[in-house]
Design a protein around this motif. Structure first.
Motif, PDB file in Angstrom:
ATOM      1  N   LEU A   1      58.408  66.633  -6.837  1.00  0.00           N
ATOM      2  CA  LEU A   1      59.743  66.214  -7.252  1.00  0.00           C
ATOM      3  C   LEU A   1      60.624  65.819  -6.070  1.00  0.00           C
ATOM      4  O   LEU A   1      61.498  64.970  -6.201  1.00  0.00           O
ATOM      5  N   GLN A   2      60.423  66.428  -4.913  1.00  0.00           N
ATOM      6  CA  GLN A   2      61.210  66.029  -3.750  1.00  0.00           C
ATOM      7  C   GLN A   2      60.892  64.587  -3.347  1.00  0.00           C
ATOM      8  O   GLN A   2      61.780  63.846  -2.911  1.00  0.00           O
ATOM      9  N   TYR A   3      59.649  64.216  -3.500  1.00  0.00           N
ATOM     10  CA  TYR A   3      59.272  62.820  -3.220  1.00  0.00           C
ATOM     11  C   TYR A   3      60.010  61.852  -4.155  1.00  0.00           C
ATOM     12  O   TYR A   3      60.474  60.793  -3.734  1.00  0.00           O
ATOM     13  N   ILE A   4      60.141  62.218  -5.435  1.00  0.00           N
ATOM     14  CA  ILE A   4      60.889  61.379  -6.375  1.00  0.00           C
ATOM     15  C   ILE A   4      62.349  61.319  -5.963  1.00  0.00           C
ATOM     16  O   ILE A   4      62.988  60.259  -6.037  1.00  0.00           O
ATOM     17  N   GLN A   5      62.909  62.434  -5.501  1.00  0.00           N
ATOM     18  CA  GLN A   5      64.294  62.438  -5.042  1.00  0.00           C
ATOM     19  C   GLN A   5      64.489  61.472  -3.870  1.00  0.00           C
ATOM     20  O   GLN A   5      65.434  60.672  -3.853  1.00  0.00           O
ATOM     21  N   ILE A   6      63.606  61.536  -2.911  1.00  0.00           N
ATOM     22  CA  ILE A   6      63.715  60.653  -1.748  1.00  0.00           C
ATOM     23  C   ILE A   6      63.552  59.194  -2.166  1.00  0.00           C
ATOM     24  O   ILE A   6      64.280  58.305  -1.680  1.00  0.00           O
TER      25      ILE A   6
END
Length: 755
Positions: A330-335
């Protein structure tokens, strides 16, 4: 005793196949039985239609000079089914020989009548088919100023209109749907046509000034672009500036596009400044993207533009590293979402973010974000479930909005996901155990997102109606979608206004304004295709009214009255600054295009008003619309002062305003071209002076050693040709992400913290 007259056999009215099978025939061609049996042709032995004989006798009567004859035998060489009945046979047998007409003549007449009826029905079907199958026509618009455009019209005017409706526009290697901004600006192409002979000559002053401005734009962009690749560094601005940039992001973009969990992000942010350990590269990239987005509303001149571009380039470089399989978290989607917004606002390939939005959409589907968490296993915590819902909601919202901006199909549908809207939680609630969502009438940090989601189905239908390749909707469809969106808009407006009058937390003015702009933009895009015809035809008067009034609402939301008064610009850090105005002036992409489009449409209506009242003496012109034109020139010039290298926005607004002034002053058609060229040259000189100052400032910064990281570029920067916005190819693959040792409870895989 005379032999009684022999009655003829009643002619068969069923087709051959039905007679052989002794089944009921519906006497159509082909009949229902032949259709079901797929037997091929449906054949009738007596296809000549016969009316009841008494009707024939009354209408024709026997020839006066010819003796009465017995009925002739029935012919069998036509193709029209018979509709004789038993009553007609009885009528024939009771008629006397002296009153019977010639049956052959009656059959011939009725056969012709039936044939005419058939042809009329075929013609009617052909006309209906033609009205539903639009005729495409392509118009080529070529100019030294604007480049070459191919406008694909759809002539749907069989019973509707006398002008063609533009369905799409081609320019270079791209195809723009109806919602693209260029379709609205093509309305003013007559002004460009007037100027074309004067700027086509290489030695004309207007042409020389335009070429000089392009050369300066090349220099500025080349010196401004960071080096490539740009690996992430630990360098950040001073903490007081970083604090202000984070606050700019949180009070603007994050209120509408929920990406971060604010308490978690602030915790990680504070720890970054106090920790002595090596910072996480993933968090550093995320933080720099937040700073880059916040820089667009930091001040009135986008003073941190070079730094913001450097931060965006670092994020693109980091995501371009190979091997991204284990990054699917999910952090990758945020970035990725932050990079999407930063690229558009900071002017790093804003025209191409729609393509990247499709990549994020597919990645999120691959990760299962399109499925609601309560239908997935293993069971997830409320925190993780709500973050997944928020991220999916932001993904589909950005995909829809970028569809309108790019003129491309939204590439999503309601049946491709079942993820529910985010719950009405404040971020702090998600850190507690078993939180309960607040009532709908209580405002939270997610209330605006929930309200906007309620209009999503209708807005998605509008985007598909405008940009899908096979969409050929009628004006009735336009009015239907307009009515549906107004119902949804009124509903959420009542909810939002109730928040503003409540005693508890309230939405910010930025959040309210941006919600109105997003929805009003759909009204505007829906009616723009009919705006040009509405200037000549009363049938589209409603579209003209919607376009003008909606453009005015959008403009006033982004540029309130008195925005450009000197008293409002003397303090760039004033707490009462208008963030949305700064976003329109300093940012690029959607929020830079919308006010330009709105002011151009208002100017077009003003021009039409003056031309309509040209023979009626003194004209009445709406002063609120005239005020927009004056402010539009100032706003376009402020964009250049804030770092915009293309002068064509200011150039366009200036010449449109000049035409309105000429109509109000009564300048003749013969004098108008010279007047227009003079205004255009003055606009170019004004903008050129600002570009020259930019080059001078860059040279001074280089000589003093400032900003060396940003000025040494190894990547060539393309010219802002024609009507393009910057087109630097920032396409990227998704690469490695550094995990942080923190595990969400209930998650099957290790996840970095959601920020």
């Amino acid at each position: 005793m005379p032999e009684p007259e022999r009655r003829r056999r009643r002619p068969p009215v069923s087709c051959v196949l039905c007679r052989q099978r002794k089944i009921r025939c519906n006497r159509e061609s082909p009949c229902n039985n032949c259709l079901r049996s797929r037997s091929g042709s449906c054949i009738y032995e007596n296809p000549v239609a016969q009316l009841p004989q008494r009707t024939a006798e009354l209408s024709l009567g026997p020839p006066e000079s010819a003796p009465a004859k017995k009925p002739s035998s029935i012919g069998t060489s036509s193709t029209v089914p018979s509709h004789a009945s038993a009553s007609s046979s009885r009528a024939t047998s009771s008629a006397t020989p002296s009153t019977r007409p010639s049956y052959q003549a009656a059959q011939d007449v009725e056969s012709l009548k039936y044939r005419i009826k058939q042809l009329e029905e075929q013609l009617s079907k052909a006309e209906r088919s033609a009205s539903l199958s639009p005729v495409q026509a392509t118009e080529t618009i070529t100019s030294r100023i604007s480049g070459t455009f191919y406008v694909h019209h759809e002539d749907r005017l069989a019973g509707q209109s006398s002008g063609a409706i533009p369905r799409s526009t081609s320019h270079k290697s791209r195809e723009f749907g109806q919602s693209h901004w260029v379709n609205g600006l093509l309305i003013v192409r007559d002004i460009i046509a007037i100027m074309e002979p004067y700027v086509r000559e290489e030695t004309s002053k207007a042409s020389m000034l335009m070429q000089k401005s392009k050369s300066l734009a090349r220099i500025i962009k080349k010196r401004r672009a960071p080096s490539w690749p740009a690996p992430p560094s630990t360098h950040l601005p001073p903490k007081d500036i970083a604090d202000e940039l984070v606050d700019c992001y949180l009070r603007t973009t994050e209120t509408v596009y929920r990406i971060l969990h604010i308490p978690t992000f602030k915790k990680e942010y504070d720890a970054h400044w106090t920790s002595q350990s090596e910072p996480s590269t993933a968090f550093l990239v995320l933080l720099k993207l937040v700073l880059a987005i916040g820089a667009t509303t930091y001040d009135d001149t986008f003073s941190l533009r070079a730094s913001a571009m450097q931060w965006v380039y670092e994020a693109v470089t980091w995501l371009s590293e190979p091997g991204f399989k284990h990054r699917l978290n999910l952090q990758y989607i945020q970035i990725s979402l932050l990079l999407l917004l930063a690229r558009e606002l900071v002017d790093v390939g804003p025209d191409l973010v729609w393509i990247s939005a499709g990549t994020i959409l597919r990645t999120s589907i691959y990760m299962g974000l399109h499925k609601d968490p309560k239908r997935l296993t293993p069971k997830m915590t409320i925190f993780v479930s709500e973050m997944r819902r928020r991220l999916w909601n932001t993904i589909i919202e950005l995909s829809l909005q970028l569809s309108l901006t790019s003129g491309g199909p939204p590439m999503i549908s309601l049946d491709m996901f079942d993820t529910e809207p985010p719950g009405n939680f404040d971020d702090e609630q998600l850190t507690t155990e078993d939180p309960v969502p607040r009532p709908e009438d209580s405002f939270t940090q997610t209330s605006l997102v929930i309200a906007l989601r309620k209009t999503f189905p209708t807005r998605l239908a509008i985007a598909k109606f405008l940009n899908d390749h096979d969409s050929h909707g009628t004006y009735e469809d336009t009015l239907r979608l307009d009515a549906e969106l107004r119902v949804s808009y009124k509903s959420i407006s009542r909810t939002l206004h109730s928040y503003r009058t409540s005693a508890g937390p309230r939405p910010s003015q930025f959040g309210m304004d941006i919600m109105g702009i997003i929805i009003n933009r759909h009204f505007l895009s829906l009616h723009i295709p009919f705006f040009a015809p509405s200037l000549q035809e009363a049938a589209y008067a409603y579209s003209r009214k919607v376009v003008v009034e909606t453009s005015l609402k959008i403009w006033r939301a982004m540029v309130p009255l008195g925005t450009f008064q000197p008293s409002n610009n003397d303090d760039t850090s004033s707490p009462d600054r208008h963030d949305l105005t700064r976003l329109a002036i300093c940012g690029s992409g959607t929020f830079n295009i919308i006010p330009l489009q709105a002011s151009s449409l208002i100017a077009t209506d003003l021009r039409a008003q003056l031309q309509e009242d040209e023979t009626l003496g003194s004209s009445f012109v709406r002063q609120d619309l005239l005020a927009v034109m004056r402010e539009a020139k100032v706003s376009a010039l402020e964009c250049i002062r804030a770092g915009e290298t293309s002068i064509k926005g200011y150039f366009l607004v200036s010449v449109i305003a000049a035409q309105i002034d000429a109509l109000m002053q009564g300048i003749s058609k013969e004098e108008f071209p010279a007047y227009l060229i003079k205004v255009a040259e003055e606009a170019e000189e004004t903008a050129l002076a600002i570009l020259e100052d930019m080059v001078t400032q860059q040279q001074q910064a280089e000589s003093s050693g400032e900003g060396s990281e940003q000025t040494h570029s190894t990547t060539p920067s393309g010219l802002l040709e024609d009507w393009d916005f910057p087109m630097s190819d920032a396409l990227f693959n998704f690469g490695d992400a550094e995990p942080i040792d923190w595990v969400f409870e209930g998650m099957p895989l290790q996840e970095p913290p959601l920020l």
